[in-house]
Design a protein around this motif. Structure first.
Motif, PDB file in Angstrom:
ATOM      1  N   VAL A 250      -9.809   4.308  37.895  1.00  0.00           N
ATOM      2  CA  VAL A 250     -11.180   3.925  38.248  1.00  0.00           C
ATOM      3  C   VAL A 250     -12.122   4.164  37.068  1.00  0.00           C
ATOM      4  O   VAL A 250     -12.938   3.310  36.705  1.00  0.00           O
ATOM      5  N   ALA A 251     -12.004   5.337  36.450  1.00  0.00           N
ATOM      6  CA  ALA A 251     -12.869   5.653  35.318  1.00  0.00           C
ATOM      7  C   ALA A 251     -12.556   4.782  34.108  1.00  0.00           C
ATOM      8  O   ALA A 251     -13.448   4.437  33.328  1.00  0.00           O
ATOM      9  N   GLY A 252     -11.274   4.417  33.953  1.00  0.00           N
ATOM     10  CA  GLY A 252     -10.870   3.642  32.793  1.00  0.00           C
ATOM     11  C   GLY A 252     -11.533   2.279  32.709  1.00  0.00           C
ATOM     12  O   GLY A 252     -11.793   1.761  31.605  1.00  0.00           O
ATOM     13  N   VAL A 253     -11.845   1.671  33.848  1.00  0.00           N
ATOM     14  CA  VAL A 253     -12.474   0.351  33.846  1.00  0.00           C
ATOM     15  C   VAL A 253     -13.861   0.413  33.206  1.00  0.00           C
ATOM     16  O   VAL A 253     -14.268  -0.487  32.480  1.00  0.00           O
ATOM     17  N   MET A 254     -14.592   1.504  33.469  1.00  0.00           N
ATOM     18  CA  MET A 254     -15.976   1.607  33.011  1.00  0.00           C
ATOM     19  C   MET A 254     -16.135   2.414  31.724  1.00  0.00           C
ATOM     20  O   MET A 254     -17.267   2.594  31.244  1.00  0.00           O
ATOM     21  N   ALA A 255     -15.041   2.900  31.150  1.00  0.00           N
ATOM     22  CA  ALA A 255     -15.153   3.719  29.940  1.00  0.00           C
ATOM     23  C   ALA A 255     -15.725   2.914  28.770  1.00  0.00           C
ATOM     24  O   ALA A 255     -16.705   3.324  28.135  1.00  0.00           O
ATOM     25  N   SER A 311     -11.036  16.081  34.140  1.00  0.00           N
ATOM     26  CA  SER A 311     -11.418  15.632  32.794  1.00  0.00           C
ATOM     27  C   SER A 311     -12.476  14.540  32.831  1.00  0.00           C
ATOM     28  O   SER A 311     -13.184  14.314  31.835  1.00  0.00           O
ATOM     29  N   ASN A 312     -12.626  13.847  33.964  1.00  0.00           N
ATOM     30  CA  ASN A 312     -13.647  12.803  34.064  1.00  0.00           C
ATOM     31  C   ASN A 312     -15.066  13.365  34.016  1.00  0.00           C
ATOM     32  O   ASN A 312     -16.025  12.624  33.759  1.00  0.00           O
ATOM     33  N   LEU A 313     -15.203  14.671  34.269  1.00  0.00           N
ATOM     34  CA  LEU A 313     -16.517  15.286  34.151  1.00  0.00           C
ATOM     35  C   LEU A 313     -17.050  15.189  32.721  1.00  0.00           C
ATOM     36  O   LEU A 313     -18.261  15.205  32.498  1.00  0.00           O
ATOM     37  N   LEU A 376      -7.386  -1.501  42.790  1.00  0.00           N
ATOM     38  CA  LEU A 376      -8.213  -2.097  43.833  1.00  0.00           C
ATOM     39  C   LEU A 376      -9.607  -1.482  43.835  1.00  0.00           C
ATOM     40  O   LEU A 376     -10.615  -2.191  43.840  1.00  0.00           O
ATOM     41  N   ILE A 377      -9.661  -0.148  43.824  1.00  0.00           N
ATOM     42  CA  ILE A 377     -10.950   0.540  43.860  1.00  0.00           C
ATOM     43  C   ILE A 377     -11.681   0.377  42.531  1.00  0.00           C
ATOM     44  O   ILE A 377     -12.909   0.299  42.485  1.00  0.00           O
ATOM     45  N   GLY A 378     -10.899   0.317  41.438  1.00  0.00           N
ATOM     46  CA  GLY A 378     -11.520   0.157  40.122  1.00  0.00           C
ATOM     47  C   GLY A 378     -12.349  -1.103  40.015  1.00  0.00           C
ATOM     48  O   GLY A 378     -13.318  -1.159  39.253  1.00  0.00           O
ATOM     49  N   GLY A 379     -11.995  -2.115  40.786  1.00  0.00           N
ATOM     50  CA  GLY A 379     -12.756  -3.355  40.757  1.00  0.00           C
ATOM     51  C   GLY A 379     -14.182  -3.193  41.256  1.00  0.00           C
ATOM     52  O   GLY A 379     -15.052  -4.006  40.936  1.00  0.00           O
ATOM     53  N   ALA A 380     -14.421  -2.141  42.048  1.00  0.00           N
ATOM     54  CA  ALA A 380     -15.768  -1.897  42.567  1.00  0.00           C
ATOM     55  C   ALA A 380     -16.539  -0.895  41.716  1.00  0.00           C
ATOM     56  O   ALA A 380     -17.694  -0.586  42.025  1.00  0.00           O
ATOM     57  N   SER A 381     -15.925  -0.377  40.653  1.00  0.00           N
ATOM     58  CA  SER A 381     -16.567   0.667  39.853  1.00  0.00           C
ATOM     59  C   SER A 381     -17.839   0.173  39.183  1.00  0.00           C
ATOM     60  O   SER A 381     -18.816   0.920  39.045  1.00  0.00           O
ATOM     61  N   GLY A 382     -17.840  -1.085  38.755  1.00  0.00           N
ATOM     62  CA  GLY A 382     -19.037  -1.631  38.119  1.00  0.00           C
ATOM     63  C   GLY A 382     -20.216  -1.682  39.077  1.00  0.00           C
ATOM     64  O   GLY A 382     -21.362  -1.402  38.683  1.00  0.00           O
ATOM     65  N   LEU A 393     -20.548   7.992  39.062  1.00  0.00           N
ATOM     66  CA  LEU A 393     -19.197   7.440  39.145  1.00  0.00           C
ATOM     67  C   LEU A 393     -18.175   8.438  38.628  1.00  0.00           C
ATOM     68  O   LEU A 393     -17.170   8.719  39.301  1.00  0.00           O
ATOM     69  N   PHE A 394     -18.406   8.995  37.440  1.00  0.00           N
ATOM     70  CA  PHE A 394     -17.412   9.882  36.847  1.00  0.00           C
ATOM     71  C   PHE A 394     -17.328  11.224  37.586  1.00  0.00           C
ATOM     72  O   PHE A 394     -16.258  11.825  37.660  1.00  0.00           O
ATOM     73  N   THR A 395     -18.430  11.675  38.154  1.00  0.00           N
ATOM     74  CA  THR A 395     -18.384  12.903  38.965  1.00  0.00           C
ATOM     75  C   THR A 395     -17.593  12.661  40.248  1.00  0.00           C
ATOM     76  O   THR A 395     -16.809  13.515  40.677  1.00  0.00           O
ATOM     77  N   ALA A 396     -17.795  11.499  40.849  1.00  0.00           N
ATOM     78  CA  ALA A 396     -17.059  11.165  42.075  1.00  0.00           C
ATOM     79  C   ALA A 396     -15.560  11.069  41.816  1.00  0.00           C
ATOM     80  O   ALA A 396     -14.755  11.545  42.619  1.00  0.00           O
ATOM     81  N   THR A 397     -15.177  10.449  40.693  1.00  0.00           N
ATOM     82  CA  THR A 397     -13.741  10.348  40.398  1.00  0.00           C
ATOM     83  C   THR A 397     -13.145  11.722  40.112  1.00  0.00           C
ATOM     84  O   THR A 397     -11.988  11.985  40.454  1.00  0.00           O
ATOM     85  N   ALA A 398     -13.924  12.619  39.504  1.00  0.00           N
ATOM     86  CA  ALA A 398     -13.431  13.977  39.253  1.00  0.00           C
ATOM     87  C   ALA A 398     -13.189  14.721  40.561  1.00  0.00           C
ATOM     88  O   ALA A 398     -12.253  15.525  40.666  1.00  0.00           O
ATOM     89  N   SER A 399     -14.018  14.449  41.575  1.00  0.00           N
ATOM     90  CA  SER A 399     -13.879  15.150  42.858  1.00  0.00           C
ATOM     91  C   SER A 399     -12.603  14.783  43.596  1.00  0.00           C
ATOM     92  O   SER A 399     -12.195  15.488  44.528  1.00  0.00           O
ATOM     93  N   ILE A 400     -11.953  13.686  43.188  1.00  0.00           N
ATOM     94  CA  ILE A 400     -10.678  13.302  43.811  1.00  0.00           C
ATOM     95  C   ILE A 400      -9.633  14.380  43.559  1.00  0.00           C
ATOM     96  O   ILE A 400      -8.638  14.491  44.293  1.00  0.00           O
ATOM     97  N   GLY A 401      -9.843  15.210  42.544  1.00  0.00           N
ATOM     98  CA  GLY A 401      -8.901  16.297  42.270  1.00  0.00           C
ATOM     99  C   GLY A 401      -8.758  17.268  43.420  1.00  0.00           C
ATOM    100  O   GLY A 401      -7.703  17.909  43.569  1.00  0.00           O
TER     101      GLY A 401
END
Length: 439
Positions: A250-255, A311-313, A376-382, A393-401
């Protein structure tokens, strides 16, 4: 039990098949970034909205669904080409030529005025490249005995990583100093490296008829075996696999759009993210492999799940601080090391879940599952960035941990049991075949 014969240095240096995995691995790795992060950088520079860029990342779903047409590649010939080259090499050549054609299509498009051509060409590249992955793995498995598969896979991964440098840093360099069209035309020409490898590869004995199992049965049987062995524990296992690399995807799409929006030059992005970062990822992968031997599978899996998400933080911090090159270097260092570490852990875990009778099919299904939710979810990251900004966005992806760590605790006992069972059954086990494909 007889001990497997050790390969000498002379065996490795004189084995043409191991050497051929370098160009084939290069051909396998080259297209991926060209329809993912590299393409997203071009689109963002062209003024395409982040929402559209995120949605366009869905073309990479072809890599997640390749198991659906893998039986066709395995059981049917390519007209004309298979008569000349054999079944495996015929499919290799066709997929490489189709990939090159797709890259030329992207080069010929203008995202600002003809985005539809860019999308169609990217779809062709993704489909052809995913097909190439299937057939290269099939050729590798057919070409060498079990004791040589570790070196075959290692050679493949080296070629793959070199291709990532070309498709990431190389393409950005060309785009910076020439233009994007020239960058993609150069990448299309580099597909010729894989085609040369295909032509040099030995033609395998394909005279024996293959059993033509119905496609539905070929997919259902491996799943049934997993359910029979794991029971209801399969539910948290599959949830863990599906979510394990979710923060990374997810984070990779918007990096890259983040780097562009912050004002970093394409040369900065190429130097830090696509060149330096690739080697840090390799170090992380080797660190994960070392941890597997020292700490065991479960602890490595747990650590990988935690550090890859958290690490997304670093990217949330970067988004808040702005275009600070030293912070970009630190963010890329932590993220790529964590990603490589977690990748080694996940590959080992998925390989351990397979059974001898269905190892290839089950690994293909599991590897498709781990990539699917993120894409699938990465498509909605934008859309999330447009609405709430990069830090959220990046804080939310980090919380998946957090749920990942919980799932690791749930499967702990089953993981320990599986490792012990395989140690008893395979005291001289060799590396899992096919474990290094695009994880």
């Amino acid at each position: 039990m007889a001990q497997a014969r050790r390969l000498s240095l002379r065996d490795v240096l004189t084995d043409k098949r191991i050497g051929l995995m370098l160009p084939l691995g290069f051909s396998s790795g080259l297209p991926f970034l060209l329809v993912f992060s590299t393409l997203s950088a071009w689109l963002r520079e062209a003024g395409i909205s982040r929402t559209e860029i995120g949605m366009l990342s869905w073309v990479a779903l072809a890599y997640s669904f390749k198991f659906l047409w893998a039986p066709i590649v395995d059981r049917y010939d390519v007209p004309a080409l298979s008569r000349l080259l054999g079944r495996r090499r015929g499919w290799m050549a066709l997929s490489q030529l189709m990939t090159a054609a797709g890259l030329i299509g992207i080069a010929s498009s203008n995202p600002q005025t003809n985005l539809s051509l860019t999308i169609v060409s990217a779809l062709l590249v993704a489909f052809a490249s995913a097909t190439q992955d299937v057939v290269i793995d099939g050729w590798r498995i057919d070409a060498a005995s079990t004791e040589r598969q570790g070196m075959m896979a290692a050679s493949l991964q080296l070629g793959y990583r070199l291709a990532l440098i070309c498709a990431g840093a190389g393409a950005l360099y060309i785009a910076e100093f020439v233009n994007w069209r020239s960058a993609y035309l150069a990448m299309a020409a580099l597909m010729g490296i894989g085609l040369v490898g295909t032509l040099l590869a030995p033609r395998l004995d394909e005279g024996a008829a293959r059993t033509r199992v119905p496609f539905v049965q070929a997919i259902i049987e491996p799943l049934s075996d997993l359910f029979q062995r794991k029971g209801m524990m399969l539910v948290p296992i599959l949830a863990l696999i599906a979510c394990f690399r979710l923060p990374d995807f997810v984070a990779g799409v918007m990096a890259n759009p983040l780097y562009i929006d912050l004002g970093f030059s394409k040369a900065d992005i190429a130097n830090v993210s696509k060149l330096y970062g690739v080697w840090i990822g390799i170090i992380g992968a080797f660190a994960g492999g070392l941890a597997l031997t020292r700490l065991g599978l479960w602890w490595t899996l747990l650590i990988g799940a935690f550090i890859a998400a958290s690490s997304n933080l670093m990217f949330a911090w970067l988004a808040l601080e702005g275009a600070r090159l030293e912070l970009l270097i630190l963010s890329i260092s932590i993220d790529n090391f964590a990603s490589g570490f977690a990748g080694s852990a996940l590959i080992a875990y998925m390989s351990g879940l397979t059974s001898p009778g269905f190892a290839a099919a089950q690994y293909a299904l599991l590897s498709s599952l781990y990539a699917l939710p993120g894409k699938l979810i990465g498509g909605a990251s934008g859309a999330v960035v447009d609405a709430y900004g990069y830090p959220l966005l990046f804080t939310a992806t980090a919380s998946i941990g957090i749920p990942l760590v919980i799932l690791c605790l749930v499967v702990r006992r089953d993981t320990m049991k599986t490792v012990e069972e395989r140690r008893i059954e395979e005291p001289e086990s060799s590396p899992a075949v096919g474990a290094g494909s695009r994880a």
